[in-house]
Scaffold this active site. Structure first.
Site, PDB file in Angstrom:
ATOM      1  N   TYR A  65       0.823  -1.210   0.000  1.00 28.95           N
ATOM      2  CA  TYR A  65       0.000   0.000   0.000  1.00 28.95           C
ATOM      3  C   TYR A  65       0.858   1.261   0.000  1.00 28.95           C
ATOM      4  CZ  TYR A  65      -3.467   3.464   1.162  1.00 28.95           C
ATOM      5  OH  TYR A  65      -4.269   4.573   1.126  1.00 28.95           O
ATOM      6  N   TRP A  67       1.317   5.556  -1.973  1.00 25.08           N
ATOM      7  CA  TRP A  67       1.050   6.475  -3.079  1.00 25.08           C
ATOM      8  C   TRP A  67       2.137   6.494  -4.139  1.00 25.08           C
ATOM      9  CZ3 TRP A  67      -2.000  11.270  -3.891  1.00 25.08           C
ATOM     10  CH2 TRP A  67      -3.260  11.180  -3.290  1.00 25.08           C
TER      11      TRP A  67
HETATM   12  N1  LIG Z   1      -1.054  18.584   1.632  1.00 23.36           N
HETATM   13  C1  LIG Z   1      -1.516  17.318   1.629  1.00 23.36           C
HETATM   14  N2  LIG Z   1      -2.712  17.026   1.062  1.00 23.36           N
HETATM   15  C2  LIG Z   1      -3.193  15.757   1.115  1.00 23.36           C
HETATM   16  C3  LIG Z   1      -2.446  14.694   1.685  1.00 23.36           C
HETATM   17  C4  LIG Z   1      -1.173  15.031   2.259  1.00 23.36           C
HETATM   18  O1  LIG Z   1      -0.475  14.160   2.802  1.00 23.36           O
HETATM   19  N3  LIG Z   1      -0.748  16.333   2.216  1.00 23.36           N
HETATM   20  N4  LIG Z   1      -2.934  13.402   1.702  1.00 23.36           N
HETATM   21  C5  LIG Z   1      -4.026  13.085   0.769  1.00 23.36           C
HETATM   22  C6  LIG Z   1      -4.702  11.850   1.152  1.00 23.36           C
HETATM   23  S1  LIG Z   1      -3.940  10.370   0.825  1.00 23.36           S
HETATM   24  C7  LIG Z   1      -5.953  11.815   1.681  1.00 23.36           C
HETATM   25  S2  LIG Z   1      -6.721  10.338   1.975  1.00 23.36           S
HETATM   26  C8  LIG Z   1      -6.664  13.049   1.990  1.00 23.36           C
HETATM   27  C9  LIG Z   1      -7.250  12.965   3.397  1.00 23.36           C
HETATM   28  O2  LIG Z   1      -8.258  13.891   3.580  1.00 23.36           O
HETATM   29  P1  LIG Z   1      -8.843  14.077   5.055  1.00 23.36           P
HETATM   30  O3  LIG Z   1      -8.826  12.811   5.779  1.00 23.36           O
HETATM   31  O4  LIG Z   1     -10.155  14.744   4.918  1.00 23.36           O
HETATM   32  O5  LIG Z   1      -7.758  15.106   5.625  1.00 23.36           O
HETATM   33  P2  LIG Z   1      -7.182  15.424   7.091  1.00 23.36           P
HETATM   34  O6  LIG Z   1      -6.286  16.599   6.875  1.00 23.36           O
HETATM   35  O7  LIG Z   1      -6.578  14.222   7.702  1.00 23.36           O
HETATM   36  O8  LIG Z   1      -8.436  15.839   7.944  1.00 23.36           O
HETATM   37  C10 LIG Z   1      -9.258  16.922   7.566  1.00 23.36           C
HETATM   38  C11 LIG Z   1      -9.684  17.692   8.773  1.00 23.36           C
HETATM   39  O9  LIG Z   1     -10.616  16.972   9.577  1.00 23.36           O
HETATM   40  C12 LIG Z   1     -10.637  17.594  10.849  1.00 23.36           C
HETATM   41  N5  LIG Z   1     -11.065  16.684  11.892  1.00 23.36           N
HETATM   42  C13 LIG Z   1     -10.322  15.745  12.518  1.00 23.36           C
HETATM   43  N6  LIG Z   1     -11.066  15.100  13.459  1.00 23.36           N
HETATM   44  C14 LIG Z   1     -12.298  15.657  13.422  1.00 23.36           C
HETATM   45  C15 LIG Z   1     -13.505  15.415  14.141  1.00 23.36           C
HETATM   46  O10 LIG Z   1     -13.600  14.554  15.015  1.00 23.36           O
HETATM   47  N7  LIG Z   1     -14.584  16.172  13.804  1.00 23.36           N
HETATM   48  C16 LIG Z   1     -14.533  17.130  12.847  1.00 23.36           C
HETATM   49  N8  LIG Z   1     -15.656  17.796  12.560  1.00 23.36           N
HETATM   50  N9  LIG Z   1     -13.402  17.392  12.167  1.00 23.36           N
HETATM   51  C17 LIG Z   1     -12.306  16.656  12.433  1.00 23.36           C
HETATM   52  C18 LIG Z   1      -9.220  18.040  11.106  1.00 23.36           C
HETATM   53  O11 LIG Z   1      -9.240  19.337  11.686  1.00 23.36           O
HETATM   54  C19 LIG Z   1      -8.556  17.967   9.751  1.00 23.36           C
HETATM   55  O12 LIG Z   1      -7.829  19.120   9.388  1.00 23.36           O
HETATM   56  O13 LIG Z   1      -5.796  14.186   1.923  1.00 23.36           O
HETATM   57  C20 LIG Z   1      -5.045  14.212   0.702  1.00 23.36           C
HETATM   58  N10 LIG Z   1      -4.415  15.490   0.588  1.00 23.36           N
HETATM   59  N1  LIG Z   2      -2.074   8.838  12.115  1.00 28.40           N
HETATM   60  C1  LIG Z   2      -2.466   8.867  10.835  1.00 28.40           C
HETATM   61  N2  LIG Z   2      -1.860   8.064   9.945  1.00 28.40           N
HETATM   62  C2  LIG Z   2      -2.238   8.090   8.646  1.00 28.40           C
HETATM   63  C3  LIG Z   2      -3.262   8.970   8.199  1.00 28.40           C
HETATM   64  C4  LIG Z   2      -3.886   9.810   9.163  1.00 28.40           C
HETATM   65  O1  LIG Z   2      -4.818  10.595   8.856  1.00 28.40           O
HETATM   66  N3  LIG Z   2      -3.442   9.744  10.463  1.00 28.40           N
HETATM   67  N4  LIG Z   2      -3.600   8.998   6.872  1.00 28.40           N
HETATM   68  C5  LIG Z   2      -3.384   7.778   6.108  1.00 28.40           C
HETATM   69  C6  LIG Z   2      -3.588   7.931   4.677  1.00 28.40           C
HETATM   70  S1  LIG Z   2      -5.082   8.617   4.179  1.00 28.40           S
HETATM   71  C7  LIG Z   2      -2.703   7.470   3.747  1.00 28.40           C
HETATM   72  S2  LIG Z   2      -3.152   7.445   2.095  1.00 28.40           S
HETATM   73  C8  LIG Z   2      -1.389   6.915   4.131  1.00 28.40           C
HETATM   74  C9  LIG Z   2      -0.261   7.304   3.161  1.00 28.40           C
HETATM   75  O2  LIG Z   2       0.822   6.460   3.306  1.00 28.40           O
HETATM   76  P1  LIG Z   2       1.870   6.176   2.123  1.00 28.40           P
HETATM   77  O3  LIG Z   2       1.214   6.316   0.786  1.00 28.40           O
HETATM   78  O4  LIG Z   2       2.542   4.886   2.410  1.00 28.40           O
HETATM   79  O5  LIG Z   2       2.889   7.392   2.330  1.00 28.40           O
HETATM   80  P2  LIG Z   2       3.930   8.049   1.325  1.00 28.40           P
HETATM   81  O6  LIG Z   2       4.849   8.873   2.151  1.00 28.40           O
HETATM   82  O7  LIG Z   2       3.215   8.746   0.217  1.00 28.40           O
HETATM   83  O8  LIG Z   2       4.739   6.796   0.776  1.00 28.40           O
HETATM   84  C10 LIG Z   2       5.067   6.599  -0.571  1.00 28.40           C
HETATM   85  C11 LIG Z   2       6.517   6.164  -0.673  1.00 28.40           C
HETATM   86  O9  LIG Z   2       6.802   5.826  -2.032  1.00 28.40           O
HETATM   87  C12 LIG Z   2       8.093   6.308  -2.357  1.00 28.40           C
HETATM   88  N5  LIG Z   2       8.173   6.466  -3.826  1.00 28.40           N
HETATM   89  C13 LIG Z   2       7.957   7.577  -4.569  1.00 28.40           C
HETATM   90  N6  LIG Z   2       8.121   7.306  -5.872  1.00 28.40           N
HETATM   91  C14 LIG Z   2       8.443   5.992  -5.966  1.00 28.40           C
HETATM   92  C15 LIG Z   2       8.723   5.124  -7.058  1.00 28.40           C
HETATM   93  O10 LIG Z   2       8.705   5.490  -8.234  1.00 28.40           O
HETATM   94  N7  LIG Z   2       9.020   3.827  -6.758  1.00 28.40           N
HETATM   95  C16 LIG Z   2       9.067   3.368  -5.490  1.00 28.40           C
HETATM   96  N8  LIG Z   2       9.381   2.078  -5.300  1.00 28.40           N
HETATM   97  N9  LIG Z   2       8.795   4.167  -4.431  1.00 28.40           N
HETATM   98  C17 LIG Z   2       8.493   5.456  -4.678  1.00 28.40           C
HETATM   99  C18 LIG Z   2       8.215   7.615  -1.611  1.00 28.40           C
HETATM  100  O11 LIG Z   2       9.571   7.982  -1.442  1.00 28.40           O
HETATM  101  C19 LIG Z   2       7.485   7.287  -0.304  1.00 28.40           C
HETATM  102  O12 LIG Z   2       8.372   6.852   0.697  1.00 28.40           O
HETATM  103  O13 LIG Z   2      -1.065   7.346   5.466  1.00 28.40           O
HETATM  104  C20 LIG Z   2      -2.091   7.033   6.408  1.00 28.40           C
HETATM  105  N10 LIG Z   2      -1.615   7.260   7.769  1.00 28.40           N
HETATM  106 MO   LIG Z   3      -5.071   8.651   1.818  1.00 26.04          MO
END
Ligand SMILES: Nc1nc2c(c(=O)[nH]1)N[C@H]1C(S)=C(S)[C@@H](COP(=O)(O)OP(=O)(O)OC[C@H]3O[C@@H](n4cnc5c(=O)[nH]c(N)nc54)[C@H](O)[C@@H]3O)O[C@H]1N2
Ligand SMILES: Nc1nc2c(c(=O)[nH]1)N[C@H]1C(S)=C(S)[C@@H](COP(=O)(O)OP(=O)(O)OC[C@H]3O[C@@H](n4cnc5c(=O)[nH]c(N)nc54)[C@H](O)[C@@H]3O)O[C@H]1N2
Ligand SMILES: [Mo]
Length: 721
Positions: A65, A67
């Protein structure tokens, strides 16, 4: 591109090289030996063959898993899956950390997860029609700059500006004020985290008792409202879920709840729920309750009304591009049926043969001997990292492809350096994107780095499956081939698409059929018979007999308030009285490029910044810029304090993504996942609950330990080289 943490050459953990495969608690604590590509690939192929012949393909965990980076052909996980499928298959993973709870529960409520997650109402339709936006979790602008595959145009900020220009009324329901841009002049309801379901029930109770609910809509389009209403009124448990009841849980004044419900009933109201709300214990409930609430308002399927999920969670939600598959590489099919819900990785590695519940079934964890990861960082994404370290000591072998020395690479046995998107050619496009872009190579591969495709092709050659995996093509030949066969299909439909050379030179192609006018479930509203939902009743199931029949006390048959463990109102908060929100980082995508200037620019005292209210900081003797220790009974991390008044007192915020840098059970760099609990949202979905965790914070006394994760691990050279 040239960060000191780039992996320069293939490397093998010393203990694995000297003692061979086997469970090993030294994994993640040992130095590495750099070896030649030939030696690394020979070791890897021999080990794959050994595991397959001794334990079968099921013993290979290839969920992988993560990105990775932008680009469609070189998508690391697709490449690995295609390779492992050709090798006879692997234990896979299902769902995502992003919305793995919603994707399991939504089919029971509305027949499909895809509709609500991918085909939600478009921003232009919302901007033109919505009068009141009730945003649970806000619309966090920081999140909208990414979409898997690589988003080419950033439309959401413009739509948010239009909402502001039209003076749309906005209710921001979130512990953090910054979850909505200031220019929207929202009314802020600083809710106690994890209590959104209670607020929704309080709103629903007000609608029901003031006769503001749309009975006709509920009769015609929904099933199970009566049972839900009995719950709201407290017919069985004697507890009315009224505004005072909701107020006690949410700490939002009861009169505000009543007033909001009345406004929702008289306006065209759009209820949105960010994905973060389901990334907690019982994460099914806020999603289900929001749909029930929208159904009571009777505006589902009307432009600018109803329910939306993930606005501000990702760039594609509400975006205007077509619902379109751009060219991509086929992964083949996996002959192995075994899988886990993705967030159960540590449970699986620690408890082979153990039974668990998932989505109405009982399953058994497989016995994994080899873990293969490419394009993901479980030591970023998983919860309770000290537990994950134990889990990672279990397999015989861990293989990781990475451009960087992430914590996951440091917990591997065989580490293979890969190129980044800048060092190869590809095409990129996100879901609902308006363009396909040509990603030209702008730099030569760093040191000995190779494309994932080239690495896997070389392993495939050693395993006798090269033809199947590569089909005899170079990456450039694949790009041309995938593009041209995609183009032919479109040309057959009468769409003008440039040839590959023209596309490559122009640098982008604007996709046909924008879909800027779009309302979720408008077809169903227009004709609920012809467009029946894929639920048993064909309707919106406010109560689901199927879910009820599973008998899960952590996910009953209709939306309900279920008390979590990690919340401020419970017993655990007496020991750990601060609610930490571990949300997505503003300055990077997850853990990616944490060493880069943008991410480093956000650090405080060299660590991740934790934001906390002066009312919480002062009594603890914490000042702006201090190094603090954030802890609970699972672990601790250091962070740099930032005092802020735009968040609810009692709530602290530490985003994910600081590279895990352990000294014992302490992460000196500020990764919140040393604190989070490795527990599922429920037995139904087994989704990730990383968003919330209870903690205590204290000033760090003395000289704080230095950050070592910004340098590569100790490396030595193989003598045979
Ligand atoms: N810059 C940036 N953008 C991203 C990502 C990133 O790593 N960096 N990751 C991407 C990915 S993989 C995903 S899945 C999405 C995730 O998208 P989300 O899961 O929606 O994003 P988060 O920033 O984790 O949370 C959004 C907001 O929910 C609020 N929140 C937390 N707990 C509660 C609660 O109990 N109640 C209410 N009402 N609000 C709450 C927090 O204040 C938080 O800022 O974002 C994507 N966009
Ligand atoms: N506590 C907490 N934990 C969370 C979340 C949260 O809200 N709270 N959010 C969760 C969510 S929504 C998500 S989606 C996950 C994200 O978790 P991940 O998707 O596992 O996080 P990334 O840091 O994007 O990891 C991608 C890795 O791929 C590597 N990479 C980039 N390009 C390439 C390539 O071409 N080849 C290879 N082999 N590797 C490459 C990058 O260097 C990086 O280390 O985290 C989750 N974890
Ligand atoms: Mo995510």
């Amino acid at each position: 591109m040239t960060d000191p943490t780039r992996i320069a050459a293939p490397a093998v953990r010393r203990g694995w090289l000297e003692r061979g495969p086997g469970p090993d608690a030294a994994r993640g604590h040992e130095d590495f030996v750099e070896v030649s590509w030939d030696k690394a690939l020979d070791l890897l192929s021999t080990e794959l063959l050994r595991v397959r012949s001794e334990h079968g393909n099921e013993a290979i965990y290839g969920g992988s898993y993560g990105w990775a980076s932008a680009g469609r052909f070189h998508h690391a996980q697709s490449q690995l899956h295609r390779f492992l499928n050709a090798f006879g298959g692997f234990t896979s993973s299902r769902n995502t950390y992003s919305n793995g709870t919603s994707s399991v529960v939504l089919p029971y409520i509305v027949g499909s997860a895809v509709d609500a997650l991918r085909n939600g109402s478009s921003w232009p339709t919302i901007v033109a029609n919505t009068e009141l936006l009730v945003a649970f979790g806000g619309v966090p602008e920081k999140n909208v700059f990414v979409t898997p595959g690589g988003v080419t145009r950033h439309h959401t900020p413009g739509f948010l500006a239009q909402l502001a220009d039209r003076n749309v009324e906005v209710a921001l329901i979130s512990p953090l004020r910054e979850d909505l841009p200031d220019r929207l002049q929202a009314r802020w309801y600083p809710i106690r985290p994890a209590t959104d379901t209670a607020l929704m029930l309080g709103l629903a109770h007000t609608l029901a008792t003031e006769d503001l609910h749309d009975r006709q809509f509920l009769d015609r389009y929904c099933t199970g409202y009566a049972e839900f209403e009995r719950y709201l009124l407290g017919a069985e448990d004697g507890i009315a879920k009224d505004a005072p009841w909701a107020s006690a849980l949410t700490e939002i004044p009861p009169e505000d709840i009543v007033a909001l419900a009345r406004r929702m009933a008289v306006h065209r109201t759009f209820i949105t729920v960010t994905w973060s709300l389901q990334r907690i214990e019982h994460g099914e409930q806020p999603v289900w309750a929001a749909i029930a609430l929208a159904a009571m308002l009777g505006q589902i399927g009307l432009p600018g009304g109803g329910f939306g999920h993930g606005y501000g969670s990702m760039g594609d939600t509400g975006d205007i591009g077509p619902d379109f598959r751009v060219p991509h590489l086929s992964q083949g099919t996996n002959p192995v049926r075994q899988f886990i819900p993705v967030a159960r990785i540590a449970d699986m590695l620690l408890n082979p043969g153990t039974r668990y519940h998932y989505d109405g079934t009982e399953r058994v964890y497989p016995d994994i001997r080899l873990v293969y990861w490419s394009g993901g960082n479980p030591f970023h994404h998983h919860q309770d990292l000290n537990r994950l370290r134990k889990a990672f000591s279990q397999p015989d072998t861990v293989i990781v492809h990475e451009p960087f020395w992430t914590a996951t690479a440091r917990h591997a046995d065989i580490v293979l350096p890969t190129t980044t998107a800048l060092e190869r050619e590809d095409f990129g496009s996100g879901r609902r994107d308006t363009h396909l872009i040509a990603m030209h190579r702008i730099a030569e591969p760093h040191a000995q780095a190779r494309d994932d495709y080239v690495i896997l092709g070389a392993v495939a050659a050693r395993l006798g499956i090269e033809d199947q995996f590569t089909e005899g093509r170079t990456p450039r030949e694949w790009l041309v081939d995938l593009y041209e066969s995609w183009r032919e299909r479109l040309v057959d439909q009468g769409v003008a698409v440039p040839s590959f050379p023209d596309f490559w030179e122009a640098g982008e192609y604007r996709l046909p059929n924008d879909s800027s006018e779009r309302t979720l479930w408008s077809d169903f509203r227009a004709n609920p018979v012809a467009h029946r939902l894929a639920t048993p009743s064909g309707r919106i199931e406010i109560t689901s007999q199927r879910v009820a029949a599973f008998g899960y006390d952590d996910c009953p048959g209709h939306p309900a308030w279920l008390e979590p463990v990690e919340w401020l109102g419970g017993e655990r908060a007496q020991r750990f009285p601060l609610q930490l929100i571990a949300n997505q980082p503003r300055t990077r995508l997850h853990g990616q490029l944490d060493g880069g200037a943008v991410s480093q620019g956000g650090k405080v005292a060299g660590r991740e910044a934790v934001r906390l209210h002066p009312l919480d900081a002062k009594p603890r003797g914490i000042d702006e810029g201090d190094v603090v220790r954030i802890f609970n009974d699972r672990g601790a991390c250091l962070a740099g304090a930032v005092l802020a008044t735009d968040l609810r007192p009692g709530v602290v915020q530490l985003p994910t993504g600081a590279w895990f840098d352990p000294v014992g059970s302490l992460c000196v760099h500020g990764n919140p996942n040393v604190l989070t609990a490795d527990v599922p949202s429920s037995r139904l979905s087994q989704g990730c609950t990383g968003q919330h965790v209870l903690v205590e914070i204290e000033p760090f006394v003395g000289e704080p330990p230095g950050i070592s994760v910004r340098r590569p691990p100790v490396l030595s050279r193989d003598r045979e080289r």
